[in-house]
Design a protein around this motif. Structure first.
Motif, PDB file in Angstrom:
ATOM      1  N   LEU A  88       0.821  -1.212   0.000  1.00 18.44           N
ATOM      2  CA  LEU A  88       0.000   0.000   0.000  1.00 18.44           C
ATOM      3  C   LEU A  88       0.852   1.258   0.000  1.00 18.44           C
ATOM      4  O   LEU A  88       0.377   2.333  -0.361  1.00 18.44           O
ATOM      5  N   LEU A 123      -7.734  -0.315  -0.764  1.00 16.63           N
ATOM      6  CA  LEU A 123      -7.493   0.311   0.528  1.00 16.63           C
ATOM      7  C   LEU A 123      -8.307  -0.330   1.642  1.00 16.63           C
ATOM      8  O   LEU A 123      -7.799  -0.548   2.752  1.00 16.63           O
ATOM      9  N   GLY A 126      -6.779  -3.423   2.604  1.00 14.60           N
ATOM     10  CA  GLY A 126      -5.583  -3.108   3.379  1.00 14.60           C
ATOM     11  C   GLY A 126      -5.915  -2.759   4.820  1.00 14.60           C
ATOM     12  O   GLY A 126      -5.197  -3.162   5.749  1.00 14.60           O
ATOM     13  N   VAL A 127      -6.998  -2.016   5.014  1.00 11.39           N
ATOM     14  CA  VAL A 127      -7.422  -1.672   6.377  1.00 11.39           C
ATOM     15  C   VAL A 127      -7.704  -2.946   7.177  1.00 11.39           C
ATOM     16  O   VAL A 127      -7.293  -3.073   8.338  1.00 11.39           O
ATOM     17  N   GLN A 138      -1.967   2.734  11.438  1.00  8.55           N
ATOM     18  CA  GLN A 138      -1.785   2.619   9.995  1.00  8.55           C
ATOM     19  C   GLN A 138      -3.116   2.338   9.297  1.00  8.55           C
ATOM     20  O   GLN A 138      -3.384   2.857   8.202  1.00  8.55           O
ATOM     21  N   CYS A 142      -5.092   4.560   6.407  1.00 10.48           N
ATOM     22  CA  CYS A 142      -5.533   3.929   5.156  1.00 10.48           C
ATOM     23  C   CYS A 142      -7.020   4.201   4.920  1.00 10.48           C
ATOM     24  O   CYS A 142      -7.441   4.502   3.799  1.00 10.48           O
ATOM     25  N   ARG A 145      -7.638   7.635   3.769  1.00 11.65           N
ATOM     26  CA  ARG A 145      -7.308   7.775   2.344  1.00 11.65           C
ATOM     27  C   ARG A 145      -8.534   7.442   1.488  1.00 11.65           C
ATOM     28  O   ARG A 145      -8.775   8.078   0.471  1.00 11.65           O
TER      29      ARG A 145
END
Length: 207
Positions: A88, A123, A126-127, A138, A142, A145
């Motif tokens: 990411l 994203l 990714g979270v 983090q 994310c 974003r």
């Protein structure tokens, strides 16, 4: 024309491209405009950039050409096959805004939405991975974003609320809900979903 050839790839009919960009002109004038555009492209990127004949045109696949959209697609595919939150870090350098943001041609709009949704799904996945590793700060960044791309995305809001709560920031979690409620009401005239409301009520009860 260059963007169309890059984004759609492969061989394209000259008549299709001429109609797409100069459809309001006569066929003869549209073809003349296309030839002028292709001539400019060759001068700008080199004579070997195109493979073309009287019927079709395509970018020469043997000519090295780095394109951020293609690099983003490759990164997203790599992430889908081997989910790794470290990938990411590459995202922000590749996706720096809406596709061809200064252009408003009809053919661009669905592609713009396609890449935006690709980013959002990347994203959000990714979270989930970051939260699974208890990397809540983090994960929070994310999720934020996602909101920077789609301010109405309630999945991102829910993740932001979860992350704040996990970090011991209960008030921030509640404020994230209220901010979501405000923008949905002001911009769309709707309320958050029952799922988002239920999360808000649960966090509120944990005081």
């Amino acid at each position: 024309v260059t963007a169309d050839l890059i984004l759609h790839g492969g061989r394209q009919a000259r008549s299709k491209i001429a109609a797409l960009f100069w459809g309001n002109d006569s066929e003869r004038r549209a073809q003349y405009s296309l030839r002028s555009a292709l001539s400019f492209l060759r001068r700008a990127l080199g004579p070997d950039i195109l493979l073309a004949d009287r019927e079709v045109i395509q970018l020469n696949p043997l000519v090295p050409l780095w394109v951020d959209v293609r690099a983003f697609e490759q990164m997203a595919l790599q992430f889908a096959n081997h989910p790794d939150p470290n990938l990411l870090a590459c995202e922000s350098g590749l996706y720096r805004g809406d596709l061809l943001a200064d252009f408003y041609e009809d053919w661009i709009i669905p592609l713009r939405g396609h890449y935006q949704q690709m980013l959002i799904q990347l994203l959000l996945r990714g979270v989930e991975l970051l939260r699974g590793e208890a990397l809540h700060q983090q994960a929070l960044e994310c999720a934020r974003r996602v909101l920077s791309v789609d301010c109405f995305n309630e999945a991102a809001v829910q993740q932001i609320m979860y992350c704040h709560y996990a970090l011991g920031e209960r008030n921030e979690a509640l404020l994230a809900y209220l901010a979501c409620q405000h923008i949905l009401q002001e911009e769309l005239g709707v309320q958050p979903t029952d799922e988002t409301l239920a999360l808000y009520s649960w966090i509120k009860q944990q005081g």
